[in-house]
Design an enzyme around this catalytic site. Structure first.
Site, PDB file in Angstrom:
ATOM      1  N   GLU A  88       1.749  -0.283  -5.450  1.00  9.70           N
ATOM      2  CA  GLU A  88       0.958   0.884  -5.468  1.00  9.70           C
ATOM      3  C   GLU A  88       1.838   1.986  -5.629  1.00  9.70           C
ATOM      4  O   GLU A  88       2.275   2.625  -4.507  1.00  9.70           O
ATOM      5  CB  GLU A  88      -0.020   0.928  -4.352  1.00  9.70           C
ATOM      6  CG  GLU A  88      -0.972   2.138  -4.713  1.00  9.70           C
ATOM      7  CD  GLU A  88      -2.103   2.261  -3.491  1.00  9.70           C
ATOM      8  OE1 GLU A  88      -3.376   2.592  -3.915  1.00  9.70           O
ATOM      9  OE2 GLU A  88      -1.821   2.094  -2.335  1.00  9.70           O
ATOM     10  N   ASP A 117       0.932  -1.089   0.046  1.00 10.45           N
ATOM     11  CA  ASP A 117       0.140   0.051  -0.197  1.00 10.45           C
ATOM     12  C   ASP A 117       0.950   1.270   0.102  1.00 10.45           C
ATOM     13  O   ASP A 117       1.851   1.268   0.923  1.00 10.45           O
ATOM     14  CB  ASP A 117      -0.732   0.091   0.999  1.00 10.45           C
ATOM     15  CG  ASP A 117      -1.946   1.071   1.293  1.00 10.45           C
ATOM     16  OD1 ASP A 117      -2.840   1.163   0.418  1.00 10.45           O
ATOM     17  OD2 ASP A 117      -1.869   1.946   2.017  1.00 10.45           O
TER      18      ASP A 117
END
Length: 493
Positions: A172, A135
């Site tokens: 990401e 993330d």
């Protein structure tokens, strides 16, 4: 850690779990039964069952912030251990907030780097996970003062760690501090990336933003413009295709159904006066905001969903879609359901029965992709003479896209040694609101093109054609308004 609040008398919980403290511990609230002194057993059984059925497990990990928040937040873990080691601090002692969650983990400090490495090794060895999605991974490449690093120690260590050598690493490749590294993440050819450019350009083009045509065409063709060329060894596939995870929807943002049902986000139930969640959704409600019984609007919405599915499954790179998209799950316009542990964010499995037709379309497109390796990777040159990869105008002979076009095609061609025949796929996308006549490429030593997919349908609810039942096409075809067609080249018998 689970944040608990109430909004309009409704109890809100940190449903996603993106608020970590114990990086080595599974959240027991996700377990079906209590596991006193046996935490993680159910998750291990789940992973084993997935593996027994040929399914890999990717763990979503959050090493960009913790639940301790900013200088006004509580101190119960890393703040008390060594605040300036574990967090990025400003010169006046406050917290850098590149995560958007109050603090930023100081990932490239030797102690924190070791913590992250040991944690990933633990999940790999003890739980047998197959990979990790990171993330806001750009934070992993920031220095302790927040500046980007050219060769971040943590990313370098992750890329070459022997315990992690066979696991998948997916970034990401951006963060909430403005760093955007899609196509430039410092990956040492070891990492894959969520392709944010694919999401934005294809979403925009499918809804009618014709200025996105060239970016969308590049994205469908594998994003070679941002992921580069070949490995030095020509026998290997394109480096870029291995790096690229294509997606239109994920947990952040609208579901695919909501993408074509809402022009605006509707996050009022989250308690932030609709200020949370992204405003850049590139969505379109097809003529009515939210739920409607207008048959024309509903027909267009389902067609737009089929268009998105067909394009995603016919794009080079690894496809990803949000669970529930395959049967039209909705979050009622909420594009940030992190706190909605209720009907807003839960999967409504009754919709699988109601929208079975859409589910079968997804199944067909997944299988079509499986049966045509040319979509997934470069093959030896096709015997028929077609070039391996091209974008086409409405006339197939024109391989330069006009500025602002609303209609284009992508061709994939190669020789499949396993079947002993050319593998030819032609994907045509029409975002115009009227019919468009196209011509397909001429095929030397081939019988014809056959229509395999038509998202507009034949008027009787048929959108897909199994091999042997396809409609033969003589070089011209009428693309119906706002539709996608997929053609397969078939060799002479």
């Amino acid at each position: 850690m689970r944040d608990v609040r109430e909004v309009d008398g409704q109890r809100l919980l940190d449903y996603w779990g993106y608020n970590p403290v114990g990086f080595f511990a599974p959240n027991t609230s996700y377990a079906a039964s209590e596991e006193f002194n046996h935490e993680g057993r159910e998750l291990k059984q789940l992973i084993r069952a997935m593996h027994d059925n040929g399914i890999e497990v990717i763990l979503d990990v959050v090493f960009n912030h913790t639940a301790e928040g900013n200088e006004n937040g509580p101190a119960f873990c890393f703040k008390g251990l060594d605040n300036k080691v574990y967090y990025m601090l400003t010169p006046d002692g406050n917290y850098y907030n590149f995560s958007g969650c109050g603090n930023t983990l100081n990932c490239n400090h030797p102690i924190v780097k070791l913590l992250i490495l040991e944690c990933l090794r633990y999940w790999t060895v003890s739980y047998r996970v197959d990979g990790f999605r990171f993330d806001l991974a750009s934070i992993l490449g920031r220095n302790e003062d927040g500046s980007p690093m050219n060769n971040p120690p943590l990313l370098r260590s992750l890329s070459y760690d022997p315990v992690l050598s066979n696991v998948k690493l997916i970034a990401e490749a951006w963060d909430a501090g403005g760093m955007y590294q899609v196509g430039s993440f410092p990956a040492s050819r070891r990492w894959a990336e969520w392709n944010g450019r694919y999401r934005d350009s294809v979403r925009g083009f499918l809804k009618g933003e014709n200025w996105e045509a060239k970016n969308a065409a590049w994205s469908i063709a594998g994003s070679g413009d941002i992921y580069g060329g070949m490995f030095p060894d020509d026998s290997k596939s394109y480096a870029g295709y291995n790096s690229c995870v294509n997606f239109l929807t994920c947990h952040d943002g609208f579901t695919l159904y909501d993408l074509y049902s809402y022009n605006e986000k509707h996050n009022e139930k989250n308690g932030w006066n609709n200020r949370d969640g992204s405003d850049d959704n590139r969505s379109w409600n097809c003529g009515a905001e939210g739920e409607t019984d207008d048959p024309e609007v509903l027909s267009l919405r389902w067609r737009m969903i089929r268009n998105a599915c067909a394009v995603l499954m016919c794009s080079r790179g690894t496809p990803m879609f949000f669970s529930g998209d395959e049967f039209g799950n909705t979050q009622y316009g909420n594009n940030n359901c992190y706190c909605q542990d209720n009907e807003t964010a839960w999967l409504d499995w009754e919709l699988l029965k109601k929208n079975r037709e859409l589910f079968e379309f997804f199944r067909f497109m997944i299988d079509y992709r499986r049966r045509h390796p040319i979509i997934r990777k470069k093959l030896p040159n096709a015997v028929c003479g077609m070039e391996p990869l091209h974008a086409h105008d409405v006339m197939a002979e024109k391989v330069e896209l006009p500025k602002g076009t609303r209609t284009f095609s992508i061709s994939f061609a190669g020789y499949d040694r396993e079947t002993g025949r050319d593998d030819l796929v032609y994907v045509s996308v029409n975002t115009y609101w009227e019919d468009v006549r196209i011509t397909l490429p001429h095929l030397d030593n081939m019988a014809a093109w056959y229509l395999s997919v038509n998202t507009y349908g034949d008027g009787e609810g048929r959108y897909c054609y199994e091999e042997g039942t396809e409609v033969r096409i003589e070089r011209e075809f009428i693309l119906r308004p706002r539709s996608v067609a997929v053609f397969t080249g078939r060799a002479k018998s």
